[in-house]
Design a protein around this motif. Sequence first.
Motif, mmCIF file in Angstrom:
data_model
loop_
_atom_site.group_PDB
_atom_site.id
_atom_site.type_symbol
_atom_site.label_atom_id
_atom_site.label_comp_id
_atom_site.label_asym_id
_atom_site.label_seq_id
_atom_site.Cartn_x
_atom_site.Cartn_y
_atom_site.Cartn_z
ATOM 1 N N ALA A 145 -6.525 -7.017 -1.969
ATOM 2 C CA ALA A 145 -6.220 -5.591 -1.990
ATOM 3 C C ALA A 145 -7.265 -4.818 -2.786
ATOM 4 O O ALA A 145 -7.914 -5.352 -3.688
ATOM 5 N N PHE A 190 -4.171 -1.164 -2.461
ATOM 6 C CA PHE A 190 -4.349 -0.556 -1.146
ATOM 7 C C PHE A 190 -4.986 -1.554 -0.183
ATOM 8 O O PHE A 190 -5.706 -2.466 -0.595
ATOM 9 N N CYS A 191 -4.757 -1.290 1.114
ATOM 10 C CA CYS A 191 -5.313 -2.182 2.130
ATOM 11 C C CYS A 191 -6.801 -1.915 2.317
ATOM 12 O O CYS A 191 -7.526 -2.779 2.788
ATOM 13 N N CYS A 225 -7.487 4.186 2.140
ATOM 14 C CA CYS A 225 -6.160 4.493 1.624
ATOM 15 C C CYS A 225 -6.231 4.806 0.127
ATOM 16 O O CYS A 225 -5.524 5.690 -0.357
ATOM 17 N N ASP A 257 0.851 -1.175 0.000
ATOM 18 C CA ASP A 257 0.000 0.000 0.000
ATOM 19 C C ASP A 257 0.900 1.243 0.000
ATOM 20 O O ASP A 257 1.697 1.429 0.921
#
Length: 83
Positions: free
Chosen positions: A58, A70-71, A75, A46
């Motif tokens: 993800a 991204f997590c 985010c 990320d």
Amino acid sequence: MRALILGALVAASTWLVLRSLRPASGKTGQGAGKDGPGAKVPLVQDPVCHTYIPKDTAVVLRHGGTEHYFCSDRCAEAFRDSG
Ligand SMILES: [Zn+2]
């Protein structure tokens, strides 16, 4: 007569017990190592919080022809807002 038979039975059972107490072989039972589930899934980083997450879970954001991972949606939104 009965005493002799009983004596023979006791001797026989004693011999069987002593025989079973001997170690049969040098076996050592060690469990094989297990691979965790999803161990083969590649990790992606990320770019916002720099956390590594499995690629299949993800959040993907396409930005300028490049995929970013991204997590979480939070985010991804932070990355999109920043530029
Ligand atoms: Zn994140």
